[in-house]
Every structure is written in C-alpha cells, then in structure tokens.
Scaffold this active site. Structure first.
Site, PDB file in Angstrom:
ATOM      1  N   SER A 185       0.867  -1.190   0.000  1.00  0.00           N
ATOM      2  CA  SER A 185       0.000   0.000   0.000  1.00  0.00           C
ATOM      3  C   SER A 185       0.893   1.225   0.000  1.00  0.00           C
ATOM      4  O   SER A 185       1.963   1.208   0.616  1.00  0.00           O
ATOM      5  CB  SER A 185      -0.872   0.004   1.259  1.00  0.00           C
ATOM      6  OG  SER A 185      -1.356   1.315   1.517  1.00  0.00           O
TER       7      SER A 185
ATOM      8  N   TYR B 104      -1.822  -1.406  10.337  1.00  0.00           N
ATOM      9  CA  TYR B 104      -1.896  -1.752   8.907  1.00  0.00           C
ATOM     10  C   TYR B 104      -0.645  -1.271   8.174  1.00  0.00           C
ATOM     11  O   TYR B 104      -0.049  -2.014   7.384  1.00  0.00           O
ATOM     12  CB  TYR B 104      -3.146  -1.092   8.321  1.00  0.00           C
ATOM     13  CG  TYR B 104      -3.316  -1.197   6.823  1.00  0.00           C
ATOM     14  CD1 TYR B 104      -3.956  -2.296   6.259  1.00  0.00           C
ATOM     15  CD2 TYR B 104      -2.878  -0.179   5.970  1.00  0.00           C
ATOM     16  CE1 TYR B 104      -4.148  -2.376   4.871  1.00  0.00           C
ATOM     17  CE2 TYR B 104      -3.063  -0.250   4.596  1.00  0.00           C
ATOM     18  CZ  TYR B 104      -3.701  -1.359   4.050  1.00  0.00           C
ATOM     19  OH  TYR B 104      -3.891  -1.421   2.689  1.00  0.00           O
TER      20      TYR B 104
HETATM   21  P1  NAD Z   1     -11.587  -5.270   0.551  1.00  0.00           P
HETATM   22  O1  NAD Z   1     -11.701  -5.097   2.018  1.00  0.00           O
HETATM   23  O2  NAD Z   1     -12.631  -4.661  -0.324  1.00  0.00           O
HETATM   24  O3  NAD Z   1     -11.476  -6.827   0.207  1.00  0.00           O
HETATM   25  C1  NAD Z   1     -10.567  -7.632   0.892  1.00  0.00           C
HETATM   26  C2  NAD Z   1     -10.976  -9.081   0.748  1.00  0.00           C
HETATM   27  O4  NAD Z   1     -10.077  -9.865   1.531  1.00  0.00           O
HETATM   28  C3  NAD Z   1     -12.394  -9.358   1.239  1.00  0.00           C
HETATM   29  O5  NAD Z   1     -13.126 -10.067   0.273  1.00  0.00           O
HETATM   30  C4  NAD Z   1     -12.147 -10.169   2.495  1.00  0.00           C
HETATM   31  O6  NAD Z   1     -13.191 -11.115   2.758  1.00  0.00           O
HETATM   32  C5  NAD Z   1     -10.826 -10.856   2.190  1.00  0.00           C
HETATM   33  N1  NAD Z   1     -10.171 -11.323   3.415  1.00  0.00           N
HETATM   34  C6  NAD Z   1     -10.034 -10.645   4.576  1.00  0.00           C
HETATM   35  N2  NAD Z   1      -9.462 -11.425   5.506  1.00  0.00           N
HETATM   36  C7  NAD Z   1      -9.228 -12.621   4.923  1.00  0.00           C
HETATM   37  C8  NAD Z   1      -8.697 -13.858   5.383  1.00  0.00           C
HETATM   38  N3  NAD Z   1      -8.294 -14.016   6.664  1.00  0.00           N
HETATM   39  N4  NAD Z   1      -8.601 -14.878   4.516  1.00  0.00           N
HETATM   40  C9  NAD Z   1      -9.042 -14.744   3.240  1.00  0.00           C
HETATM   41  N5  NAD Z   1      -9.574 -13.606   2.751  1.00  0.00           N
HETATM   42  C10 NAD Z   1      -9.684 -12.570   3.589  1.00  0.00           C
HETATM   43  O7  NAD Z   1     -10.122  -4.781   0.169  1.00  0.00           O
HETATM   44  P2  NAD Z   1      -9.563  -3.955  -1.093  1.00  0.00           P
HETATM   45  O8  NAD Z   1      -9.805  -2.524  -0.822  1.00  0.00           O
HETATM   46  O9  NAD Z   1      -9.991  -4.563  -2.360  1.00  0.00           O
HETATM   47  O10 NAD Z   1      -8.007  -4.226  -0.888  1.00  0.00           O
HETATM   48  C11 NAD Z   1      -7.360  -5.341  -1.482  1.00  0.00           C
HETATM   49  C12 NAD Z   1      -5.873  -5.276  -1.189  1.00  0.00           C
HETATM   50  O11 NAD Z   1      -5.358  -4.028  -1.626  1.00  0.00           O
HETATM   51  C13 NAD Z   1      -5.522  -5.374   0.285  1.00  0.00           C
HETATM   52  O12 NAD Z   1      -4.284  -6.056   0.409  1.00  0.00           O
HETATM   53  C14 NAD Z   1      -5.356  -3.934   0.700  1.00  0.00           C
HETATM   54  O13 NAD Z   1      -4.512  -3.804   1.813  1.00  0.00           O
HETATM   55  C15 NAD Z   1      -4.724  -3.376  -0.550  1.00  0.00           C
HETATM   56  N6  NAD Z   1      -4.865  -1.939  -0.703  1.00  0.00           N
HETATM   57  C16 NAD Z   1      -6.113  -1.380  -0.781  1.00  0.00           C
HETATM   58  C17 NAD Z   1      -6.227  -0.012  -0.932  1.00  0.00           C
HETATM   59  C18 NAD Z   1      -7.554   0.661  -1.024  1.00  0.00           C
HETATM   60  O14 NAD Z   1      -7.601   1.895  -0.865  1.00  0.00           O
HETATM   61  N7  NAD Z   1      -8.632  -0.054  -1.302  1.00  0.00           N
HETATM   62  C19 NAD Z   1      -5.077   0.777  -1.001  1.00  0.00           C
HETATM   63  C20 NAD Z   1      -3.831   0.171  -0.929  1.00  0.00           C
HETATM   64  C21 NAD Z   1      -3.754  -1.194  -0.772  1.00  0.00           C
HETATM   65  C1  4PL Z   2      -3.338   6.637   1.100  1.00  0.00           C
HETATM   66  O1  4PL Z   2      -4.033   1.169   1.771  1.00  0.00           O
HETATM   67  O2  4PL Z   2      -2.881   3.822   0.885  1.00  0.00           O
HETATM   68  C2  4PL Z   2      -6.237   5.137   2.779  1.00  0.00           C
HETATM   69  C3  4PL Z   2      -6.777   2.659   3.150  1.00  0.00           C
HETATM   70  N1  4PL Z   2      -5.354   6.037   2.253  1.00  0.00           N
HETATM   71  O3  4PL Z   2      -5.989   1.517   2.778  1.00  0.00           O
HETATM   72  C4  4PL Z   2      -4.882   1.940   2.156  1.00  0.00           C
HETATM   73  C5  4PL Z   2      -4.249   5.613   1.644  1.00  0.00           C
HETATM   74  C6  4PL Z   2      -5.996   3.804   2.689  1.00  0.00           C
HETATM   75  C7  4PL Z   2      -3.966   4.258   1.513  1.00  0.00           C
HETATM   76  C8  4PL Z   2      -4.881   3.358   2.081  1.00  0.00           C
END
Ligand code: NAD
Ligand code: 4PL
Length: 246
Positions: free
Chosen positions: A139, A152
């Site tokens: 992230s 996180y």
């Molecule tokens: P989300 O919360 O919409 O979806 C995450 C999924 O992971 C869900 O379907 C959940 O059920 C599953 N999950 C959670 N715990 C689990 C477990 N123990 N075993 C199996 N599955 C599990 O998340 P997202 O926003 O799509 O994010 C996806 C990835 O991208 C994550 O690694 C998150 O950290 C990363 N990320 C997201 C953002 C953002 O702003 N959305 C930014 C940077 C990084």
């Molecule tokens: C900039 O990974 O990278 C909020 C929530 N803001 O999960 C993230 C920033 C979020 C991020 C993320």
C-alpha cells in the site's frame, strides 16, 4: 492479450475489490483461477462471473490448516501453481488512542501471518514446477504514514520487506516475487469505511487527478504476474497516480 493461457493462478481476497478485479483479468487472459476468500459465498459469486475454468475456495489465510487444505484442493484439481497474487488483507480504520494489542494482532494475523502461510505453501509447489510469479499487494500508505491505521501501515511495510527477502530465497529457482503499492482505491471495503472520506485529500497529492479504481491497479499486477516480467524481482511499484514518488 492471452498471457496466462495454461497457467494456474491463486488469487486471495477474490470476493471483492482489487483481488476480484485481478482474478477476473487473469481468468480473462486464459488462467485457471482459484478465487480464494474467507467469504466463501462472495468467492463463489466472483468465480461464477469468471467462467468455466475459475473455481472458488473458502479459506482463512491466517489459519495454517485452511491454507494447507486450499493448496491440496488446487494441486488435486490443477496439478501446479504458476501465479500467486496475495490481495486479501484487513484494511482497518482505528485511531491511535483506540489501537489495542488485540486489534494489532487481528491485522498482523491476516496481513503478515497470512501472507507468510500463502507464500510458504505456494512457493514450495512452484519450486517443484520450476516456474512461479508472486505478486503481493502492499500500500502506498507505507510511504505516507497514513493516519488511523498504524498497525496496517506496519503490516504493509512488512509486505514490502518480506517480498525483498522472498525474491532472494526463490531467485535460485527463477521464481519472482514483487509488490505493488496501490493508493486509496474505490473498493467495497473502502466505501464501507471512513477511508471513503479521504479521496479529496489524496487527489490533492496525485500527479494525475481522479478516484482510483480496481481497474487502475490490475494492469501492473498482470504484468508482474506474466512470463515476460522474468527479469524483475524484489521490487515494489506504486500504482497511485503519482501520489508518492520514492
Ligand atoms: P476489501 O476489504 O474490499 O477486500 C478484501 C478481501 O479480503 C475481502 O473479500 C475479504 O473477505 C478478504 N479477506 C479478509 N481477511 C481474509 C482472510 N483471513 N482470509 C481470506 N480472505 C480474507 O479490500 P480492497 O480494498 O480490495 O483491498 C485489497 C488489497 O489491496 C488489500 O491487500 C489492501 O490492503 C490493498 N490496498 C487497498 C487499498 C484501497 O484503498 N482499497 C489501497 C492500498 C492497498
Ligand atoms: C493513502 O491502503 O494507501 C487510505 C486505506 N489512504 O488503505 C490503504 C491511503 C488507505 C492508503 C490506504
């Protein structure tokens, strides 16, 4: 493009958001996809939308037995693992004053313990197959020190550094391991959390304006997961409209 014809891919977090979009792209480009999520129903729905070759597996990546069962299922069905994308994570919003050890552990158990368990099991199979691409989702919060998610941010810093070491450990078998670092992205998880209020703030810092969506994250993941990315390993690529540059 059909970069994943004949490839077997495991994608975690495939029920929704970024993980689902990645799984859909790999399937569209020919991969047999194991759509993995702790939300088994959500994974089923996602796999159905991906067509005949995709299948869902309910798995808690933080549980060693559950991860072992997942890998047995994939091996029995497909005989190999070529690509692993670790997108499952807990994305919390907890003020520092409210951050307890229990909450810290809840996040570490999935974001780091789960990542280790998945990489441990999949890479052992990849080594036997003499091929492998691992893409881990960090992230851009690790560069920004984003508020209300110290645990996180710590876990995602670990995703980056662990991936560097994993690249070293697996390089002898010509298996690559890389990270992408998305910026704030419009997913179900974010939409249902207070992070949804931060799009205006990150927009101010982005070189390219707009709201990031899962579709914006997918191409970088697909490239790093492809055969032709064979000379890139141990790297982290920010995919965030230029919010951070490092
Ligand atoms: P989300 O919360 O919409 O979806 C995450 C999924 O992971 C869900 O379907 C959940 O059920 C599953 N999950 C959670 N715990 C689990 C477990 N123990 N075993 C199996 N599955 C599990 O998340 P997202 O926003 O799509 O994010 C996806 C990835 O991208 C994550 O690694 C998150 O950290 C990363 N990320 C997201 C953002 C953002 O702003 N959305 C930014 C940077 C990084
Ligand atoms: C900039 O990974 O990278 C909020 C929530 N803001 O999960 C993230 C920033 C979020 C991020 C993320």
């Amino acid at each position: 493009m059909n970069r994943f014809e004949g490839r077997v891919a495991i994608v975690t977090g495939a029920a929704q958001g970024i993980g689902r979009a990645i799984a859909e792209r790999l399937a569209k480009e020919g991969a047999t996809v194991a759509a993995v999520d702790i939300n088994g129903k959500g994974a089923e729905g996602a796999a159905k939308a991906m067509g005949a070759r995709a299948f869902a597996v309910a798995c808690d990546i933080g549980d060693e037995g559950s991860v072992a069962a997942l890998h047995k299922t994939v091996l029995d069905k497909c005989g190999k693992v070529d690509v692993l994308v670790n997108a499952a994570a807990i994305v919390p919003f907890v003020k520092w004053n409210d951050l307890t050890f229990a909450e810290w552990r809840r996040v570490m158990r999935v974001n780091l313990d789960g990542l280790y368990l998945m990489c441990r099991a999949s890479s052992d199979i990849m080594r036997a197959g003499k091929y492998g691409r691992i893409v881990n989702i960090a992230s851009n919060s690790i560069f920004a020190g984003t508020p209300n998610m110290a645990h996180y941010v710590a876990s995602k810093g670990g995703v980056l550094t662990f991936t560097r070491s994993l690249a070293t450990e697996l390089g002898g078998d010509r298996i690559t391991a890389n990270c992408i670092a998305p910026g704030l992205t419009d997913t179900e998880g974010v939409r249902n959390s207070p992070h949804n209020e931060a799009f205006g703030f990150v927009d101010m810092l982005q070189a390219i304006k707009g709201k990031g969506t899962p579709a914006d994250i997918v191409p970088a993941v697909a490239f790093l997961a492809s055969e032709e990315a064979h000379w890139i390993t141990g790297q982290t690529l920010a995919v965030d409209a230029g919010m951070v540059r490092w």
